[in-house]
Every structure is written in C-alpha cells, then in structure tokens.
Design a protein around this motif. Sequence first.
Motif, PDB file in Angstrom:
ATOM      1  N   GLY A  30       0.796  -1.218   0.000  1.00 37.13           N
ATOM      2  CA  GLY A  30       0.000   0.000   0.000  1.00 37.13           C
ATOM      3  C   GLY A  30       0.828   1.267   0.000  1.00 37.13           C
ATOM      4  O   GLY A  30       0.312   2.361  -0.204  1.00 37.13           O
ATOM      5  N   HIS A  31       2.125   1.125   0.233  1.00 38.86           N
ATOM      6  CA  HIS A  31       3.072   2.242   0.266  1.00 38.86           C
ATOM      7  C   HIS A  31       2.615   3.359   1.203  1.00 38.86           C
ATOM      8  O   HIS A  31       2.459   4.513   0.835  1.00 38.86           O
ATOM      9  N   GLY A  32       2.426   2.963   2.450  1.00 38.44           N
ATOM     10  CA  GLY A  32       2.182   3.889   3.533  1.00 38.44           C
ATOM     11  C   GLY A  32       0.720   4.234   3.713  1.00 38.44           C
ATOM     12  O   GLY A  32      -0.115   3.902   2.876  1.00 38.44           O
ATOM     13  N   PRO A  33       0.460   4.919   4.860  1.00 44.75           N
ATOM     14  CA  PRO A  33       1.399   5.161   5.959  1.00 44.75           C
ATOM     15  C   PRO A  33       1.513   3.931   6.855  1.00 44.75           C
ATOM     16  O   PRO A  33       0.757   2.979   6.702  1.00 44.75           O
ATOM     17  N   GLY A  34       2.460   3.972   7.762  1.00 43.02           N
ATOM     18  CA  GLY A  34       2.632   2.858   8.671  1.00 43.02           C
ATOM     19  C   GLY A  34       4.090   2.612   8.981  1.00 43.02           C
ATOM     20  O   GLY A  34       4.976   3.313   8.486  1.00 43.02           O
ATOM     21  N   PRO A  35       4.372   1.602   9.798  1.00 49.57           N
ATOM     22  CA  PRO A  35       5.757   1.330  10.211  1.00 49.57           C
ATOM     23  C   PRO A  35       6.697   1.041   9.047  1.00 49.57           C
ATOM     24  O   PRO A  35       7.850   1.476   9.061  1.00 49.57           O
ATOM     25  N   ALA A  36       6.222   0.293   8.036  1.00 50.27           N
ATOM     26  CA  ALA A  36       7.099  -0.047   6.912  1.00 50.27           C
ATOM     27  C   ALA A  36       7.494   1.206   6.144  1.00 50.27           C
ATOM     28  O   ALA A  36       8.651   1.369   5.736  1.00 50.27           O
ATOM     29  N   VAL A  99       5.054  13.353   5.856  1.00 47.65           N
ATOM     30  CA  VAL A  99       3.724  13.087   5.302  1.00 47.65           C
ATOM     31  C   VAL A  99       3.176  11.777   5.860  1.00 47.65           C
ATOM     32  O   VAL A  99       2.002  11.685   6.246  1.00 47.65           O
ATOM     33  N   GLY A 100       4.015  10.744   5.914  1.00 48.26           N
ATOM     34  CA  GLY A 100       3.577   9.473   6.464  1.00 48.26           C
ATOM     35  C   GLY A 100       3.167   9.592   7.924  1.00 48.26           C
ATOM     36  O   GLY A 100       2.173   9.001   8.358  1.00 48.26           O
ATOM     37  N   TYR A 101       3.923  10.391   8.681  1.00 52.75           N
ATOM     38  CA  TYR A 101       3.623  10.574  10.104  1.00 52.75           C
ATOM     39  C   TYR A 101       2.299  11.321  10.295  1.00 52.75           C
ATOM     40  O   TYR A 101       1.545  11.036  11.239  1.00 52.75           O
ATOM     41  N   ALA A 102       2.015  12.264   9.399  1.00 53.10           N
ATOM     42  CA  ALA A 102       0.833  13.119   9.559  1.00 53.10           C
ATOM     43  C   ALA A 102      -0.434  12.530   8.947  1.00 53.10           C
ATOM     44  O   ALA A 102      -1.504  13.138   9.051  1.00 53.10           O
ATOM     45  N   SER A 103      -0.333  11.351   8.317  1.00 50.84           N
ATOM     46  CA  SER A 103      -1.476  10.797   7.587  1.00 50.84           C
ATOM     47  C   SER A 103      -2.034   9.567   8.278  1.00 50.84           C
ATOM     48  O   SER A 103      -1.304   8.805   8.925  1.00 50.84           O
ATOM     49  N   VAL A 104      -3.331   9.382   8.088  1.00 51.76           N
ATOM     50  CA  VAL A 104      -3.987   8.198   8.650  1.00 51.76           C
ATOM     51  C   VAL A 104      -4.222   7.129   7.584  1.00 51.76           C
ATOM     52  O   VAL A 104      -4.471   5.967   7.913  1.00 51.76           O
ATOM     53  N   ASP A 105      -4.170   7.523   6.314  1.00 51.15           N
ATOM     54  CA  ASP A 105      -4.348   6.550   5.240  1.00 51.15           C
ATOM     55  C   ASP A 105      -3.683   7.090   3.974  1.00 51.15           C
ATOM     56  O   ASP A 105      -3.194   8.221   3.937  1.00 51.15           O
TER      57      ASP A 105
END
Length: 205
Positions: A30-36, A99-105
């Motif tokens: 899915g290429h983010g967001p998340g730990p990966a 961006v990844g940190y600030a996003s929920v999906d």
Amino acid sequence: MTNTTWRQAAFATGPLCMTAYGLIRLTDPGHGPGPAWSLGHLALLSGVLLFAPVMLGLRRTAVAAARGRGSRAFAGAGATLGLLGVAAVTAQASIDLLVGYASVDRETMNELFDRIHDLPGVTPAVYTIGPLLFYVGLLLLVGQLAALRAIAFWRPLAIVAGVAVSAISLDLMPVGGLLFLLALAPLGGNTATRPVLSVKAGSTA
C-alpha cells in the motif's frame, strides 16, 4: 570509530541502507502510511546522507590522481553535483517521512503530496531534477576515476546498471543498491584522506 574509518565504511553502509529501503518497500504494497513506510524512508534517509562522505572521498581520490587543473575542476564539479543531489533526496525522504507521520491513510498522504507538489519549485528541486544530480555526480566521479585508471573500468558500468534498474522500477531498488555496493564498497579503503593518493594511477581496484 575514527572519522577516517567512518568515511570508509560509508562506501558500504550507504548502498546497504538503500538496499534495505528497497526490501522494506516490497513488504508495503500500500506504500504507507505505517511502520514499513517510516522504517523504509529512515533507511533511505540514512543511506543518502552516507553518500555525502562517499562523494567527497571520490573527489579526494580523483584530485590526488588528477593530471592537471582541468581534471581537478572536473572532480570538484562532480562532487558538487552529487552533493546537491544528496540534498535533494534528503529533502524528499524527509518530506515523505513527515507526510507518512501526519497521515492516517493513503488518501490523506496523496492529498498532502499534492499540496507539496503545488508549491513553486518543489517538484523540480526535490522530485525530478534535484535527485538526478545525485546519479550524475556519482557517475561523473566514478567515470573519471576509471578514465584515470585509478579503479577498474567495470565499476562505472555497475553504477550505470544500478541507476538503470532503479529507474525501471522502484521494486528493483534492492538490485540497484547491491550493484552500488559491488561498485563502491572496496573503494572505501582507497579514498585519499591526505593530499597523497593511496592508489596509484595504474591500480584497478
């Protein structure tokens, strides 16, 4: 670890971090967001920052092997372009992390990326032209060293192959990182840390 040892280790750890980014990316369809997403971009950020001493080390070796003022200027130009590319990719990886940190999906990420791309100058500086300078500078430096016969001719070819496979698809980034590792890792011990080159012009390291 001394400064010299750290600079030498960067020739291996930089490509390895980029390989790690590519491998982590493959686990995140899915290429983010998340730990990966976060872990992968931290690896990318670490890898590109480690290429700063790589660029400078290659420049030192090229300057020491140079046969004239023009050759030394060429090495300086290659390093400058490479470092500008390092700065561009560093900015890109940092933006991606934020961006990844600030996003929920992923939809939120896309919206934030669209806003960032709409900012004047950001797209060419950080996402298109800027990152290309990283590869241009690296190729100029390694190509010059091969032309000076300070390193084997196949090393620039490995860099070209690494750039090519990464450009074809980011899914091939692990292959590109390993090709960079093959080309660069042994050169860490040959970078001149003083004005005297440790590898003679006829070497094929």
